[in-house]
Design a protein around this motif. Structure first.
Motif, mmCIF file in Angstrom:
data_model
loop_
_atom_site.group_PDB
_atom_site.id
_atom_site.type_symbol
_atom_site.label_atom_id
_atom_site.label_comp_id
_atom_site.label_asym_id
_atom_site.label_seq_id
_atom_site.Cartn_x
_atom_site.Cartn_y
_atom_site.Cartn_z
ATOM 1 N N ASN A 48 -21.185 11.598 9.100
ATOM 2 C CA ASN A 48 -20.630 11.126 7.978
ATOM 3 C C ASN A 48 -21.132 11.577 6.680
ATOM 4 O O ASN A 48 -22.356 12.149 6.804
ATOM 5 C CB ASN A 48 -20.487 9.735 7.751
ATOM 6 C CG ASN A 48 -21.543 8.977 8.430
ATOM 7 O OD1 ASN A 48 -22.839 9.187 7.736
ATOM 8 N ND2 ASN A 48 -21.406 8.403 9.657
ATOM 9 N N GLN A 52 -19.168 9.107 1.909
ATOM 10 C CA GLN A 52 -18.822 7.983 2.778
ATOM 11 C C GLN A 52 -19.877 6.813 3.030
ATOM 12 O O GLN A 52 -19.578 5.614 2.926
ATOM 13 C CB GLN A 52 -18.548 8.494 4.252
ATOM 14 C CG GLN A 52 -17.325 9.706 4.047
ATOM 15 C CD GLN A 52 -16.720 10.067 5.197
ATOM 16 O OE1 GLN A 52 -17.601 10.482 6.041
ATOM 17 N NE2 GLN A 52 -15.676 10.240 5.691
ATOM 18 N N GLY A 228 -14.822 11.012 0.182
ATOM 19 C CA GLY A 228 -15.626 11.214 1.186
ATOM 20 C C GLY A 228 -16.178 12.536 1.150
ATOM 21 O O GLY A 228 -16.988 12.976 1.861
#
Ligand SMILES: C[S@@+](CC[C@H](N)C(=O)[O-])C[C@H]1O[C@@H](n2cnc3c(N)ncnc32)[C@H](O)[C@@H]1O
Length: 239
Positions: A48, A52, A228
């Protein structure tokens, strides 16, 4: 890992030499340039993005702060990169919410060792309480092993398979999570990518949006995209 948002410092490679990006950034700053060096995510190891992680932090923090009843669940935990952050947030609130993690632990990406053991070691190294592990395919562990009430869930079950296969797994997860979500519970959907929003993040698992379109067609909740950066994700709040 002692920083739950940035997992590695940026390095610059020149020939076979490796320079810490910080040195480069100091130089750039001293030249009065308004740029910074930033290392790209490694798709095979970084699960990630920093952005995020910031989203996870605020969403889970708010759910705990506003006392939404239930436990915290992650479907697809791998070596625990997100799960460590979730447990850190629970611990910082002195909350008695339990973290439940679900995975078959048989998708290796670039990791060579025992994934389940690595997850346990990561929690030990971070000095965090161990989560409850539910090893197996979601088709076997859900719904039987889910907690009765859930306040926050992260669904992150991308494994590089076909979009239709991923859609079916996502639908299985959503179908069994949904009735256990408390009012106000948050579900974050990794890889949710909606072209209409102009999201520049990767559309790594189109099965997520396919499943959400079908699942929410006749439900009151709507999925919202979140920024993100390199990766995409979205969330919904249970009404
Ligand atoms: C992208 S990784 C999760 C990364 C993790 N959230 C993290 O932050 O480190 C996806 C995980 O989903 C798991 N997975 C995918 N499909 C599954 C299924 N049907 N049952 C159980 N686990 C599954 C894989 O084993 C893999 O570990």
């Amino acid at each position: 890992m002692d920083n739950f948002f940035i997992t590695q410092e940026p390095y610059i490679h020149i020939g076979n030499k490796r320079f810490l990006g910080r040195v480069g950034n100091t130089l750039i700053k001293s030249l009065g340039l308004r740029y910074t060096l930033h290392q790209h995510l490694d798709w095979t190891t970084d699960m990630n993005s920093v952005e995020q992680r910031i989203n996870y932090f605020h969403l889970l923090d708010a759910v705990i702060a506003y006392h939404v009843p239930g436990d915290v669940v992650e479907l697809g935990c791998y070596t625990g990169q997100c799960a460590l952050l979730f447990q850190k947030i629970i611990a910082d609130h002195n909350s008695d919410k339990q973290l439940h993690l679900y995975d078959s632990f048989d998708t290796h990406f670039s990791f060579k060792g025992n994934i389940e053991q690595e997850l346990v070691s990561n929690f030990e190294r971070a000095n965090l309480k161990q989560p409850v592990l539910h090893k197996g395919y979601f088709e076997q562990t859900l719904p039987a092993n889910l907690p009765e009430q859930i306040c926050f869930a992260h669904i992150d079950c991308g494994f590089g398979g076909e979009p239709q296969q991923h859609r079916e797994i996502m639908l299985h997860c959503l179908t069994h999570l949904y009735p256990r979500l408390s009012r106000g519970a948050v579900v974050v959907l990794m890889d949710y990518h909606d072209d209409q929003t102009g999201d520049k993040g990767a559309d790594a698992n189109p099965g997520v949006k396919l499943a959400c379109d079908a699942f929410f067609a006749d439900r009151p909740e709507k999925v919202a995209s979140l920024y993100g950066n390199e990766y995409s994700h979205g969330f919904f709040r249970k009404l």
